[in-house]
Design an enzyme around this catalytic site. Structure first.
Site, PDB file in Angstrom:
ATOM      1  N   GLY A 190       0.823   7.087  -5.779  1.00 37.35           N
ATOM      2  CA  GLY A 190       0.521   6.311  -4.586  1.00 37.35           C
ATOM      3  C   GLY A 190       1.531   6.619  -3.491  1.00 37.35           C
ATOM      4  O   GLY A 190       2.617   7.155  -3.750  1.00 37.35           O
ATOM      5  N   CYS A 191       1.192   6.264  -2.255  1.00 35.09           N
ATOM      6  CA  CYS A 191       2.079   6.589  -1.134  1.00 35.09           C
ATOM      7  C   CYS A 191       3.381   5.795  -1.195  1.00 35.09           C
ATOM      8  O   CYS A 191       4.480   6.366  -1.073  1.00 35.09           O
ATOM      9  CB  CYS A 191       1.360   6.382   0.193  1.00 35.09           C
ATOM     10  SG  CYS A 191       0.640   4.735   0.441  1.00 35.09           S
ATOM     11  N   TRP A 192       3.293   4.477  -1.388  1.00 28.23           N
ATOM     12  CA  TRP A 192       4.503   3.664  -1.493  1.00 28.23           C
ATOM     13  C   TRP A 192       5.369   4.083  -2.680  1.00 28.23           C
ATOM     14  O   TRP A 192       6.591   4.253  -2.529  1.00 28.23           O
ATOM     15  CB  TRP A 192       4.140   2.177  -1.596  1.00 28.23           C
ATOM     16  CG  TRP A 192       3.600   1.560  -0.348  1.00 28.23           C
ATOM     17  CD1 TRP A 192       2.283   1.279  -0.070  1.00 28.23           C
ATOM     18  CD2 TRP A 192       4.343   1.124   0.799  1.00 28.23           C
ATOM     19  NE1 TRP A 192       2.161   0.711   1.165  1.00 28.23           N
ATOM     20  CE2 TRP A 192       3.415   0.593   1.721  1.00 28.23           C
ATOM     21  CE3 TRP A 192       5.688   1.130   1.124  1.00 28.23           C
ATOM     22  CZ2 TRP A 192       3.788   0.070   2.952  1.00 28.23           C
ATOM     23  CZ3 TRP A 192       6.077   0.612   2.363  1.00 28.23           C
ATOM     24  CH2 TRP A 192       5.136   0.087   3.259  1.00 28.23           C
TER      25      TRP A 192
END
Length: 326
Positions: free
Chosen positions: A115-117
């Site tokens: 995921g990006c986070w």
């Protein structure tokens, strides 16, 4: 040799960006499903089992369903959803995470795209927990702001059609206030912590790009490290990496002094600065007199945080030059 690729969910935000990054490559053949048969399970199963590699750009439940349709033991799978990021049998698709991670991705049949986070959080924190600069049981906090594209079609429509009754003029919006964000297991596992972080994300009025930030009270950590110790650990981990870089101590000091004043504004740390790339840049801002540090990751939530990472993983899995198309 040409490899055949099926992007299941190519009409979504991540799928479209992956397709754009793969367009025009002579080493790949992109196979698409007939739009009229998109919901036909037999047609999807035929494609899912008939190509060299599948990239899933689907909601979690749909991604699990797609995996269930794959009976071939030769098809390589990259799942861009969060459905399999901590699942047994899946390899985590962050090549820079560990020295042996690329080799693991190269051999894997099933790879879960980060995921990006968690990409920003893991990049900042894993080297520090690995070096025991931050204990695994530390009550860690992570904050930041992302472009609204990370919220999917509904949030994109809301921010881009703000004149409509269902739209919004919000400039900034915290979310995940129920403290049950789906990225938490991933951040705990790959960040190297015994428990999930306290995660306080937000979106801003810009389409893509992000800043991920971890504040650290150095005075309270067992070894009382200096900010230079943190930066050195990050720099050693990502030495020689093409896509993950660490700002020098001089650059961080210069940024801290930019438009300095009493408020200490940083003028040049733009969440959109790396948009359209597969790059991520890490910063360590410290005040050793106060024993405090702020760790910052800057990346494109749709680049290194999604589509760029998927293409990077695809290249590794197929034995192609890692930076091709990036």
């Amino acid at each position: 040799m040409t490899h055949s690729i099926f992007i299941d969910g190519e009409a979504g935000t991540t799928g479209l960006q992956i397709r754009d990054r793969l367009a025009g490559r002579a080493d790949l053949e992109i196979v698409s499903i007939d739009p009229a048969r998109r919901k036909d399970a037999d047609a999807r199963a035929e494609l899912l089992n008939g190509v060299d590699a599948v990239i899933l750009c689907l909601p979690d439940d749909a991604a699990k369903e797609a995996v269930g349709l794959i009976t071939s033991n030769t098809v390589r799978v990259i799942d861009a959803s969060s459905a399999h990021r901590t699942a047994s049998g899946w390899t985590y698709g962050f090549p820079e995470m560990d020295r042996d991670q690329r080799a693991a991705i190269r051999k894997a049949r099933l790879v879960s795209n980060p995921g990006c986070w968690p990409t920003g959080f893991t990049a900042l924190m894993r080297p520090l927990t690995q070096e025991n600069l931050v204990p695994a049981d530390w009550p860690i906090t992570v904050h930041g702001v992302s472009g609204y594209s990370g919220g999917g079609k509904g949030l994109i429509a809301e921010f881009e059609d703000h004149a409509a009754p269902a739209g919004t003029d919000d400039a900034y919006r915290p979310y995940g206030v129920n403290l049950q964000h789906k990225h938490l297991p991933e951040m705990k596992t790959f960040g190297g912590f015994d428990h999930p972080p306290l995660f306080t994300p937000a979106v801003g009025r810009f389409a893509q790009g992000m800043i991920v930030e971890v504040p650290l009270p150095l005075w309270a950590l067992p070894g009382k490290p200096k900010s230079a110790d943190l930066r050195e650990a990050l720099a050693d981990t990502y030495l020689g990496e093409a896509f993950v870089t660490v700002a020098s101590a001089e650059e961080c000091v210069a940024l801290q002094k930019a438009r300095a004043g009493a408020a200490g504004y940083v003028a040049d740390l733009d969440p959109q600065a790396l948009n359209g790339t597969n790059r991520m840049k890490l910063f360590v801002f410290g005040n050793d007199d106060r024993g405090e540090a702020r760790l910052v990751a800057q990346l494109d939530n749709l680049g290194k945080g999604a589509s760029g990472a998927a293409v990077q993983n695809l290249n590794i899995m197929l034995g192609l030059p890692e930076a091709t198309g990036l």
